[in-house]
Scaffold this active site. Structure first.
Site, PDB file in Angstrom:
ATOM      1  N   ASP A   1     -12.325 -10.121  -1.264  1.00  0.00           N
ATOM      2  CA  ASP A   1     -13.656 -10.208  -0.647  1.00  0.00           C
ATOM      3  C   ASP A   1     -14.585  -9.277  -1.414  1.00  0.00           C
ATOM      4  OD1 ASP A   1     -12.809  -7.739   0.505  1.00  0.00           O
ATOM      5  OD2 ASP A   1     -12.567  -8.619   2.491  1.00  0.00           O
TER       6      ASP A   1
ATOM      7  N   GLU B   1      -6.267 -10.642  -1.532  1.00  0.00           N
ATOM      8  CA  GLU B   1      -7.106 -10.416  -0.336  1.00  0.00           C
ATOM      9  C   GLU B   1      -8.579 -10.316  -0.733  1.00  0.00           C
ATOM     10  OE1 GLU B   1      -5.663  -7.119   2.026  1.00  0.00           O
ATOM     11  OE2 GLU B   1      -3.568  -7.650   1.673  1.00  0.00           O
TER      12      GLU B   1
ATOM     13  N   GLU C   1       0.798  -1.246   0.000  1.00  0.00           N
ATOM     14  CA  GLU C   1       0.000   0.000   0.000  1.00  0.00           C
ATOM     15  C   GLU C   1       0.819   1.278   0.000  1.00  0.00           C
ATOM     16  OE1 GLU C   1      -2.783  -0.279   3.251  1.00  0.00           O
ATOM     17  OE2 GLU C   1      -3.856  -1.956   2.330  1.00  0.00           O
TER      18      GLU C   1
ATOM     19  N   ASN D   1       2.205  -5.137  -3.193  1.00  0.00           N
ATOM     20  CA  ASN D   1       0.785  -5.440  -2.954  1.00  0.00           C
ATOM     21  C   ASN D   1       0.023  -4.143  -2.678  1.00  0.00           C
ATOM     22  OD1 ASN D   1      -1.154  -7.676  -2.409  1.00  0.00           O
ATOM     23  ND2 ASN D   1      -1.228  -6.827  -0.335  1.00  0.00           N
TER      24      ASN D   1
ATOM     25  N   HIS E   1     -10.441  -5.897  -2.593  1.00  0.00           N
ATOM     26  CA  HIS E   1     -11.550  -5.707  -1.648  1.00  0.00           C
ATOM     27  C   HIS E   1     -12.641  -4.921  -2.363  1.00  0.00           C
ATOM     28  CE1 HIS E   1      -9.161  -7.195   1.672  1.00  0.00           C
ATOM     29  NE2 HIS E   1      -8.215  -6.324   1.419  1.00  0.00           N
TER      30      HIS E   1
END
Ligand code: XIL
Length: 302
Positions: free
Chosen positions: A237, A235, A127, A169, A206
């Site tokens: 979702d 990650e 990030e 990432n 996400h």
């Protein structure tokens, strides 16, 4: 195939999940984990605050519980994350300059050395790009040590664990037309052109109604892969339920399957009740551990 991992293996890919050490005593949780997944990411236990709570004193107990459980079951491990502006230990949060740069590099070296040979891929830096339209770096104490902090972290990780894949990432890098995506792309392009050791780019993925799965997702993944790196969905979702959610999950999986160098997909938790999202139902299993429509749609397309 009848499990996510076995289905992903049919095309040489993996299907992973985030794991929390404090749930390894939950038999429903561990049952699904052992059955369905072949890659594990520690949800919090390998972050800087967990592994170096006091400067120079390293703490691997909870991370080791996750790594050992996974490896005993024949699963691989993604290391998450060596350097990040968030979840830093208190002692690091107010550091700056050369002292912070050296502390960060020592952290990368120590943690990557401790786990040398046991990690499939490290999220070396997490990030580091800004949201919004700038396409530039996120302001942080690490960024203020100099723009070269990311490549310094990657070089330290390579020296410590030469056989691990080294990844950058980030989130909101899924839509090819977003400035943040372009900023990360230019960094990877620059690293490859100058020989900075980078092997992969992780897309957190996400998603929710305000940040939906983009229609150009495949384009994004393919363009990064064309730079000569692997890509992974790290990650995943997706907020929602029923057939709408199931279709969105299917779209993400299909985007990965269409890119040769998209080597695997990790969901950020097992049951909806395990999710970091306070409310909502963003995962593949319900709170009782039952397979949701989203699970069946993913399995059917893998
Ligand atoms: C989250 C965890 O799931 C939470 O338990 C924790 O409180 C905060 O961090 N991007 C990342 C992950 O890279 O490490 C974050 O995990 C979610 C967003």
């Amino acid at each position: 195939a009848s499990t996510l991992a076995a289905a992903a293996q049919q095309s040489g890919r993996y299907f992973g999940t985030a794991v929390a050490a404090n749930k390894l005593g939950d038999s429903t949780y561990v049952g699904i984990l052992n059955r369905e997944f072949d890659m594990v990411t520690a949800e919090n236990e390998m972050k800087m605050d967990a592994t170096e709570p006091n400067q120079g004193q390293f703490s691997y107990g909870n991370a080791d519980r996750i790594v050992n459980q996974a490896r005993n079951q024949g699963k691989r491990v993604r290391g998450h994350a060596l350097a990040w502006h968030s979840q830093q230990p208190g002692w690091m949060q107010n550091m700056s300059g050369t002292a912070l740069r050296n502390a960060m590099l020592n952290h990368v070296t120590q943690v990557a050395t401790y786990y040398r040979g046991k990690i499939y891929a490290w999220d070396v830096v997490n990030e580091a790009y800004a949201d919004g339209s700038s396409g530039g770096r996120r302001d942080s104490n690490l960024q203020r040590t100099g723009n070269d902090w990311i490549e310094a972290a990657f070089r330290a990780a390579r020296a410590a664990d030469p056989n691990a894949k080294l990844c950058y990432n980030d989130y909101n890098t899924d839509n090819w037309s977003h400035a943040k995506t372009q900023g990360v792309y230019r960094m990877v392009q620059d690293f490859k052109s100058r020989g900075v050791p980078i092997d992969c780019v992780g897309f957190q993925a996400h998603f929710n109604s305000g940040n939906p799965v983009p229609s150009n997702y495949h384009t994004t993944l393919q363009n990064f892969a064309n730079l000569g790196v692997d890509v992974q969905i790290t990650e995943l979702d997706i907020e929602g339920s029923g057939s709408t959610q199931a279709q969105q999950y299917q779209g993400v999986v299909q985007a990965c399957l269409a890119v040769t160098r998209c080597t695997g997909i990790t969901v950020w938790g097992i049951r909806d009740t395990d999710s970091w999202r306070a409310s909502g139902t963003p995962l593949l299993f319900d709170g009782s551990g039952n397979k949701k429509a989203a699970y069946n749609s993913v399995l059917s397309v893998l």
